[in-house]
Write a protein that holds these residues in place. Structure first.
Motif, mmCIF file in Angstrom:
data_model
loop_
_atom_site.group_PDB
_atom_site.id
_atom_site.type_symbol
_atom_site.label_atom_id
_atom_site.label_comp_id
_atom_site.label_asym_id
_atom_site.label_seq_id
_atom_site.Cartn_x
_atom_site.Cartn_y
_atom_site.Cartn_z
ATOM 1 N N ALA A 156 1.724 1.768 16.653
ATOM 2 C CA ALA A 156 1.066 2.806 17.363
ATOM 3 C C ALA A 156 2.043 3.934 17.732
ATOM 4 O O ALA A 156 1.414 5.210 17.881
ATOM 5 C CB ALA A 156 0.449 2.070 18.459
ATOM 6 N N PHE A 296 -7.933 10.681 16.137
ATOM 7 C CA PHE A 296 -8.958 9.819 16.971
ATOM 8 C C PHE A 296 -10.068 10.673 17.145
ATOM 9 O O PHE A 296 -10.213 11.782 17.054
ATOM 10 C CB PHE A 296 -8.374 9.525 18.401
ATOM 11 C CG PHE A 296 -7.052 8.714 18.354
ATOM 12 C CD1 PHE A 296 -7.076 7.571 17.749
ATOM 13 C CD2 PHE A 296 -6.016 9.249 19.214
ATOM 14 C CE1 PHE A 296 -5.843 6.679 17.794
ATOM 15 C CE2 PHE A 296 -5.073 8.643 19.190
ATOM 16 C CZ PHE A 296 -4.862 7.223 18.442
ATOM 17 N N ALA A 328 -9.992 4.859 13.608
ATOM 18 C CA ALA A 328 -10.762 4.316 14.710
ATOM 19 C C ALA A 328 -10.086 4.517 15.872
ATOM 20 O O ALA A 328 -8.702 4.972 16.174
ATOM 21 C CB ALA A 328 -10.073 2.661 14.415
ATOM 22 N N ASP A 329 -10.742 4.524 17.183
ATOM 23 C CA ASP A 329 -10.430 4.646 18.415
ATOM 24 C C ASP A 329 -9.662 3.607 18.872
ATOM 25 O O ASP A 329 -10.120 2.970 20.098
ATOM 26 C CB ASP A 329 -11.716 5.022 19.142
ATOM 27 C CG ASP A 329 -11.651 5.682 20.352
ATOM 28 O OD1 ASP A 329 -10.477 6.456 20.584
ATOM 29 O OD2 ASP A 329 -12.251 5.456 21.562
ATOM 30 N N VAL A 330 -8.527 3.374 18.437
ATOM 31 C CA VAL A 330 -7.614 2.389 19.068
ATOM 32 C C VAL A 330 -6.257 2.737 18.487
ATOM 33 O O VAL A 330 -6.091 3.610 17.810
ATOM 34 C CB VAL A 330 -7.727 0.846 18.314
ATOM 35 C CG1 VAL A 330 -9.235 0.291 18.775
ATOM 36 C CG2 VAL A 330 -7.467 0.953 16.734
ATOM 37 N N THR A 332 -3.017 2.481 16.614
ATOM 38 C CA THR A 332 -2.551 2.049 15.246
ATOM 39 C C THR A 332 -2.020 0.832 15.261
ATOM 40 O O THR A 332 -0.925 0.528 15.680
ATOM 41 C CB THR A 332 -1.802 3.184 14.524
ATOM 42 O OG1 THR A 332 -2.596 4.457 14.604
ATOM 43 C CG2 THR A 332 -1.816 2.846 13.245
ATOM 44 N N PRO A 333 -2.728 -0.162 14.676
ATOM 45 C CA PRO A 333 -2.269 -1.425 14.504
ATOM 46 C C PRO A 333 -0.906 -1.431 13.748
ATOM 47 O O PRO A 333 -0.798 -0.760 12.592
ATOM 48 C CB PRO A 333 -3.162 -2.370 13.718
ATOM 49 C CG PRO A 333 -4.520 -1.564 13.958
ATOM 50 C CD PRO A 333 -3.953 -0.205 14.051
ATOM 51 N N SER A 342 -7.907 1.198 9.809
ATOM 52 C CA SER A 342 -8.154 2.105 11.054
ATOM 53 C C SER A 342 -8.237 3.539 10.434
ATOM 54 O O SER A 342 -8.439 4.472 11.293
ATOM 55 C CB SER A 342 -6.739 1.862 11.847
ATOM 56 O OG SER A 342 -6.713 0.503 12.423
#
Length: 360
Positions: A156, A296, A328-330, A332-333, A342
């Motif tokens: 991330a 995002f 994706a609104d997270v 980053t994995p 994502s």
């Protein structure tokens, strides 16, 4: 008996021969070039052109750059103009801003734009605002460049897209190349521009090859800070930048083959200034709009375009609400499979297009 007025076989074939000759000439004058090579050529040409231009950053000299974008520049221009630094973005960016204020034209390479957060005070407060705050008496001509957004499994803290961050700042120009033509022309234009310019490259594209013309190969070639229509269409407009232009092109092919949908793909190239006129003109033709980005969803480039479309004459031409395709609104994995899920790809763009066009 052949009438005198009837064309001979040679006459009939002449246009075909001319077309073939032009095609051969065009093919002979084009060349394959990776994005990495295009960026390298842009810096070398501008350093040849102007002795005030120099490159500074971590591992840009002896190691040829973390991504080999600066390969060979140390041997060609020497240590005075290709400067290795310690791992201190705040330090070498401040040094470069000072050099720009004294009339030099530095190119600052961030090993990742995620690391530019260490130097954001210099970029946003010093470089971007000095010209305005000095009443136009003090220029700060410099270029910030490096890989932006997600790499491949970097986690991330190394995977964020900063187009919206830097695009929000008056005083900065922000560019986002996709092809080798974009990379070479935009970087050269950035180095020549009297304003501080942020060039957001994509790590995954460095090794990708694109065909470039003789015009692009010329040391005089620069790209205007304008959007480019990569594919013309009449049913749907897809606006994207960097890697997502490729996904938009793939989606356009799928939609054409499977549903007979004619898609117009716009490569933004410039985030700030944003070529609103090009988007409006396309929407007036297609009546439908999708934006695709790896940032995002909140306060992103697509959100800005959506607002601009509502505030412009394009609103009256939209036959359906526009769609934003984003990351994706997270955070980053790190896991590669989760990372892939994502970010946008061609299939996600196709799904959004079918929703906008009400295709089952």
């Amino acid at each position: 008996m052949m009438s005198a007025r009837m064309p001979t076989m040679a006459t009939r074939l002449a246009p075909l021969r001319l077309h073939a000759t032009k095609l051969q000439t065009r093919m002979a004058s084009s060349k394959s070039m990776t994005v990495r090579e295009a960026l390298n050529a842009a810096m070398a040409e501008e350093m040849d052109r102007d002795d005030d231009v120099f490159l500074i950053g971590e591992e840009v000299a002896q190691y040829n750059g973390a991504y080999k974008v600066s390969k060979g520049l140390l041997d060609r221009f020497g240590e005075r103009r290709v400067v290795d630094t310690p791992i201190t973005e705040y330090g070498f960016t401040g040094l470069a801003v000072g050099a720009a204020l004294k009339g030099l034209k530095p190119i600052v390479e961030f090993m990742s734009f995620n690391f530019s957060m260490q130097a954001i005070d210099h970029v946003v407060n010093s470089a971007a605002k000095t010209h305005y705050m000095s009443g136009g008496t003090q220029k700060c001509q410099m270029t910030f460049r490096g890989p932006n957004g997600a790499g491949l499994g970097l986690g991330a803290q190394h995977s964020q897209d900063y187009a919206a961050w830097y695009g929000a700042i008056p005083g900065l120009k922000v560019l986002a190349p996709w092809s080798s033509e974009d990379a070479k022309g935009l970087l050269k234009a950035a180095i020549r521009d009297p304003n501080p310019v942020v060039v957001l490259e994509d790590e995954v594209l460095y090794g990708k090859s694109f065909e470039v013309s003789e015009e692009v190969m010329s040391p005089d070639y620069v790209t205007p800070f304008k959007a480019k229509i990569e594919r013309e269409g009449t049913d749907l407009t897809i606006v994207a930048y960097t890697r997502n232009v490729g996904f938009a092109m793939e989606a356009a092919e799928i939609l054409d083959k499977q549903h007979g949908v004619s898609v117009e793909v716009i490569n933004l190239r410039s985030i700030r200034p944003l070529d609103t006129d090009a988007i409006v003109a396309s929407v007036k033709k297609t009546n439908h709009l999708i934006t695709v980005e790896s940032g995002f969803p909140h306060f992103g480039v697509g959100a800005e375009i959506a607002a601009l479309m509502m505030e412009s004459e394009a609103f009256d031409y939209l036959d359906a609400p526009m769609q934003r395709v984003t990351a994706a609104d997270v955070p980053t994995p790190y896991a590669r499979k989760l990372e892939e899920l994502s970010f946008p790809d061609a299939d996600i763009v196709v799904t959004a297009a079918k929703e906008v066009l009400s295709i089952e």
